[in-house]
Design a protein around this motif. Structure first.
Motif, PDB file in Angstrom:
ATOM      1  N   SER A 369       0.928  -1.309   0.142  1.00  0.00           N
ATOM      2  CA  SER A 369      -0.166   0.014   0.508  1.00  0.00           C
ATOM      3  C   SER A 369       1.085   1.411   0.083  1.00  0.00           C
ATOM      4  N   LEU A 370       1.875   1.280   0.956  1.00  0.00           N
ATOM      5  CA  LEU A 370       3.289   2.638   1.017  1.00  0.00           C
ATOM      6  C   LEU A 370       3.228   2.619  -0.881  1.00  0.00           C
ATOM      7  N   ILE A 371       3.562   1.515  -0.890  1.00  0.00           N
ATOM      8  CA  ILE A 371       4.166   1.530  -3.093  1.00  0.00           C
ATOM      9  C   ILE A 371       3.675   2.448  -3.810  1.00  0.00           C
ATOM     10  N   LYS A 372       1.942   2.184  -3.586  1.00  0.00           N
ATOM     11  CA  LYS A 372       0.621   2.076  -4.235  1.00  0.00           C
ATOM     12  C   LYS A 372       0.591   3.449  -4.152  1.00  0.00           C
ATOM     13  N   ILE A 373       0.071   4.450  -2.765  1.00  0.00           N
ATOM     14  CA  ILE A 373       0.160   5.425  -3.233  1.00  0.00           C
ATOM     15  C   ILE A 373       1.255   6.837  -3.272  1.00  0.00           C
ATOM     16  N   LEU A 374       2.419   6.114  -2.824  1.00  0.00           N
ATOM     17  CA  LEU A 374       3.726   6.696  -3.975  1.00  0.00           C
ATOM     18  C   LEU A 374       3.899   7.151  -4.596  1.00  0.00           C
ATOM     19  N   GLN A 375       3.487   5.681  -5.492  1.00  0.00           N
ATOM     20  CA  GLN A 375       3.817   5.885  -7.002  1.00  0.00           C
ATOM     21  C   GLN A 375       2.689   6.522  -7.200  1.00  0.00           C
ATOM     22  N   GLN A 376       1.685   6.587  -7.484  1.00  0.00           N
ATOM     23  CA  GLN A 376       0.704   7.437  -7.763  1.00  0.00           C
ATOM     24  C   GLN A 376       0.483   9.226  -6.948  1.00  0.00           C
ATOM     25  N   ALA A 377       1.141   9.334  -6.408  1.00  0.00           N
ATOM     26  CA  ALA A 377       1.332  10.675  -5.720  1.00  0.00           C
ATOM     27  C   ALA A 377       2.559  11.429  -6.536  1.00  0.00           C
ATOM     28  N   ARG A 378       3.170  10.479  -7.466  1.00  0.00           N
ATOM     29  CA  ARG A 378       4.675  11.221  -7.548  1.00  0.00           C
ATOM     30  C   ARG A 378       4.457  11.473  -9.425  1.00  0.00           C
ATOM     31  N   ASN A 379       3.280  10.347  -9.568  1.00  0.00           N
ATOM     32  CA  ASN A 379       2.671  11.306 -10.864  1.00  0.00           C
ATOM     33  C   ASN A 379       2.036  12.646 -10.707  1.00  0.00           C
ATOM     34  N   MET A 380       0.984  12.727  -9.046  1.00  0.00           N
ATOM     35  CA  MET A 380       0.599  13.875  -9.692  1.00  0.00           C
ATOM     36  C   MET A 380       1.654  15.035  -8.697  1.00  0.00           C
ATOM     37  N   THR A 381       2.796  14.998  -9.302  1.00  0.00           N
ATOM     38  CA  THR A 381       3.987  16.236  -8.656  1.00  0.00           C
ATOM     39  C   THR A 381       5.027  16.243  -9.833  1.00  0.00           C
ATOM     40  N   LYS A 382       4.950  17.023  -9.916  1.00  0.00           N
ATOM     41  CA  LYS A 382       6.088  17.947 -11.243  1.00  0.00           C
ATOM     42  C   LYS A 382       7.454  18.409  -9.922  1.00  0.00           C
ATOM     43  N   SER A 383       6.829  18.436  -8.727  1.00  0.00           N
ATOM     44  CA  SER A 383       7.781  19.174  -7.783  1.00  0.00           C
ATOM     45  C   SER A 383       8.155  17.857  -6.301  1.00  0.00           C
ATOM     46  N   ARG A 384       8.756  17.774  -5.572  1.00  0.00           N
ATOM     47  CA  ARG A 384       8.965  17.045  -4.264  1.00  0.00           C
ATOM     48  C   ARG A 384       8.149  16.181  -4.298  1.00  0.00           C
ATOM     49  N   LEU A 385       8.300  14.621  -3.431  1.00  0.00           N
ATOM     50  CA  LEU A 385       7.583  14.030  -2.528  1.00  0.00           C
ATOM     51  C   LEU A 385       8.016  13.485  -0.937  1.00  0.00           C
ATOM     52  N   LEU A 386       7.463  14.189   0.263  1.00  0.00           N
ATOM     53  CA  LEU A 386       7.435  13.852   1.324  1.00  0.00           C
ATOM     54  C   LEU A 386       6.273  12.729   1.620  1.00  0.00           C
ATOM     55  N   ILE A 387       7.110  11.606   2.666  1.00  0.00           N
ATOM     56  CA  ILE A 387       5.844  11.051   3.216  1.00  0.00           C
ATOM     57  C   ILE A 387       6.285  11.066   4.448  1.00  0.00           C
ATOM     58  N   LEU A 388       5.597  10.741   5.677  1.00  0.00           N
ATOM     59  CA  LEU A 388       5.750  10.972   7.298  1.00  0.00           C
ATOM     60  C   LEU A 388       4.835   9.477   6.540  1.00  0.00           C
ATOM     61  N   PHE A 389       5.329   8.916   8.447  1.00  0.00           N
ATOM     62  CA  PHE A 389       5.296   7.422   8.698  1.00  0.00           C
ATOM     63  C   PHE A 389       5.725   6.735   9.558  1.00  0.00           C
ATOM     64  N   GLY A 390       5.522   5.778   9.978  1.00  0.00           N
ATOM     65  CA  GLY A 390       5.978   4.589  11.419  1.00  0.00           C
ATOM     66  C   GLY A 390       5.118   3.730  11.149  1.00  0.00           C
ATOM     67  N   CYS A 391       5.766   2.498  12.114  1.00  0.00           N
ATOM     68  CA  CYS A 391       4.902   1.299  11.703  1.00  0.00           C
ATOM     69  C   CYS A 391       4.343   1.080  13.674  1.00  0.00           C
ATOM     70  N   LYS A 399       7.785  -6.134   7.935  1.00  0.00           N
ATOM     71  CA  LYS A 399       7.735  -4.840   7.236  1.00  0.00           C
ATOM     72  C   LYS A 399       8.284  -3.931   7.032  1.00  0.00           C
ATOM     73  N   ARG A 400       8.906  -3.892   8.725  1.00  0.00           N
ATOM     74  CA  ARG A 400       9.356  -2.508   9.042  1.00  0.00           C
ATOM     75  C   ARG A 400      10.404  -1.531   7.974  1.00  0.00           C
ATOM     76  N   PRO A 401      11.995  -2.943   7.756  1.00  0.00           N
ATOM     77  CA  PRO A 401      13.001  -2.288   7.582  1.00  0.00           C
ATOM     78  C   PRO A 401      12.474  -2.496   5.980  1.00  0.00           C
ATOM     79  N   GLN A 402      11.356  -3.380   4.742  1.00  0.00           N
ATOM     80  CA  GLN A 402      10.762  -3.364   3.714  1.00  0.00           C
ATOM     81  C   GLN A 402      10.111  -1.570   3.427  1.00  0.00           C
ATOM     82  N   MET A 403       9.709  -1.177   4.375  1.00  0.00           N
ATOM     83  CA  MET A 403       8.846   0.401   4.150  1.00  0.00           C
ATOM     84  C   MET A 403       9.367   1.555   4.710  1.00  0.00           C
TER      85      MET A 403
END
Length: 502
Positions: A369-391, A399-403
């Motif tokens: 699910s993290l891959i999907k939202i980041l890929q989608q957000a990348r398609n939506m911006t011509k600038s930078r992409l920031l992600i805030l999360f924890g586990c 899954k922690r090191p994978q994420m």
């Protein structure tokens, strides 16, 4: 309802050890904390709990009838004015009691499973049913979604799939309010623990399959086996099975469905039934074209996330399958799909800053699910992409090191913070995440509120910031305490304090 009226209808052999055969039942409980006056308490014995240890607690809280598959202590029998019942299979008797006590339930129950997309798909099923004038509700991670007038009479549950008694109660209330179509999210744990046992589920939906819940299941094979209980054990012959044909497991799932005589309605680009021809961005939404019944159809949706397009198409396929919609009915429905709204906390945009930076909240808490939202957000911006999360603590550690790796590869900057640490050391959880991250791609901030404010301060023109993991949740779990943490409120207050104006 008197117990004698129920006992005359059941098929189980029971022994009444003591007490009245005409005792009154006002409620059914499997959790002694939820016992009310004149409840019947089933002392179930499972992997993590033995209900027999809570018999006295249930009696003290007002239970009038106790059911167990074990012999009762003689002191308990003598000291308490209750009806005590012994039965060989306590759970099977519980199901019969539930079916008799809550004898009126919705006619159409849709079980939605898969790793990701359950909440959105269940909610889109509910909304599409409303569009075709079917009173409907959904049950799952967001609780019960229905009108507020009905909801005030429904018990709360924080579980994706509530316990079996709670589900029956909720469905009974919904039916009493003339709701006959209900979509239920069912997790692998929900299937394994028989939380939907005895229900007449007449439509099964499978969204996708990726890593999750390996803190509970021994491995992915066991996780998959539990998911397949829907198609192997629960759906009746000839029931519709809605399957995503674009996932690697599609062929295996279809073989299981064919073996069990289910009607397969597959969807996706590789589908034979409802085949997606194209998904393209259009303004701030998407246009989807598909082929069905030798005809090409198209519709528009407001969401710009591709995975949401799949969730909506899955829900649409479900309604077409369940109600056997024909070409004219489909053509009438499709323009209405533009009204669909994303489920709360699912790629939910909560702010646009003056510099056109955008802030989203999403429930993503698995690698896929993290891959999907980041890929989608990348398609939506011509600038930078920031992600805030924890586990989350006390959950799948693999899954922690994978994420962490995913976040640092697909985003320009990851802000690693706490999610629900529960009883684990938050610093250890963060370490597990960042050990796979490049040092120049992340910052680590323990306090989630401080981390959110810091992330906002870093936003430049046209950036996108995603707060992942909490979604609809308005709290943080630390130890055994639930502390209020409403990300939407935190963002809004911070922007107002800093006098940001869109």
């Amino acid at each position: 309802m008197k117990i004698s009226n129920i006992l005359e209808k059941i098929t189980q052999d029971v022994i009444i050890k003591s007490g009245k055969k005409n005792a009154e039942i006002s409620d059914i409980a499997i959790n002694s904390r939820l016992v009310q006056k004149n409840s019947i308490f089933f002392a179930l014995k499972g992997l993590a709990m033995d209900g027999n240890k809570f018999i006295q607690d249930a009696i003290d809280k007002g239970a009038s009838i106790i059911v167990s598959n074990q012999d009762f202590d003689s002191d308990v029998l003598q000291k308490n004015d209750c009806t005590f019942i012994n039965v060989k299979n306590c759970f099977n008797l519980l199901i019969e009691f539930l079916q008799i006590f809550y004898n009126k339930l919705p006619c159409n129950i849709y079980a939605v499973t898969g790793t990701n997309g359950k909440t959105s798909t269940a909610e889109f099923i509910r909304q599409i049913l409303q569009l075709i004038n079917k009173e409907s509700a959904s049950i799952g991670t967001l609780g019960v979604v229905c009108s507020q007038e009905i909801k005030k009479n429904i018990p709360d549950s924080s579980l994706t799939t509530p316990d079996i008694v709670t589900i029956y109660k909720i469905l009974h209330i919904l039916k009493a309010n003339n709701i006959d179509d209900v979509a239920i999210e069912v997790s692998s744990i929900g299937f394994e623990q028989n939380r939907v046992a005895g229900l007449n589920i007449n439509c099964g939906i499978f969204t996708n399959f990726t890593q999750d819940h390996l803190d509970y299941h021994s491995d992915m094979n066991e996780y998959f086996r539990c998911k397949m209980l829907l198609f192997n054990n629960i759906l009746q012959k000839n029931s519709p099975a809605v399957i995503n044909s674009d996932i690697p497991e599609a062929l295996q799932i279809k073989e299981i469905c064919q073996k069990n005589g289910l009607q397969i309605f597959d969807y996706g680009k590789k589908a034979q039934k409802l085949q997606i021809i194209n998904i393209e961005n259009e303004n701030f939404g998407q246009k989807i074209s598909f082929r069905f019944l030798d005809k090409e159809f198209f519709f528009n949706i407001q969401s710009s996330a591709k995975f949401e397009a799949y969730n909506i198409f899955c829900a649409l396929t479900t309604i077409i399958a369940k109600y056997n919609l024909q070409k004219e009915q489909i053509e009438e429905l499709l323009p209405k799909l533009q009204r669909l709204k994303s489920a709360q906390g699912r790629m939910q945009r909560v702010a646009i800053l003056p510099n056109k930076a955008q802030i989203f909240i999403d429930f993503a808490h698995t690698p896929d699910s993290l891959i999907k939202i980041l890929q989608q957000a990348r398609n939506m911006t011509k600038s930078r992409l920031l992600i805030l999360f924890g586990c989350g603590g006390d959950r799948d550690t693999k899954k922690r090191p994978q994420m962490g790796k995913i976040a640092c590869e697909l985003a320009d900057l990851a802000i690693i913070t706490d999610d629900n640490p529960r009883y684990e050391d938050p610093a250890q959880i963060r370490y597990d995440i960042v050990k796979s991250c490049k040092k120049d791609k992340f910052i680590e901030i323990e306090d989630r509120k401080i981390a959110i404010k810091k992330a906002i301060s870093l936003l430049q023109e046209n950036d996108i910031l995603i707060l992942a993991g909490k979604g609809h949740e308005k709290y943080q779990i630390i130890g055994d305490k639930k502390i209020e943490l409403d990300e939407e409120k935190i963002i809004t207050k911070h922007l107002n304090d800093k006098k940001y104006h869109a």
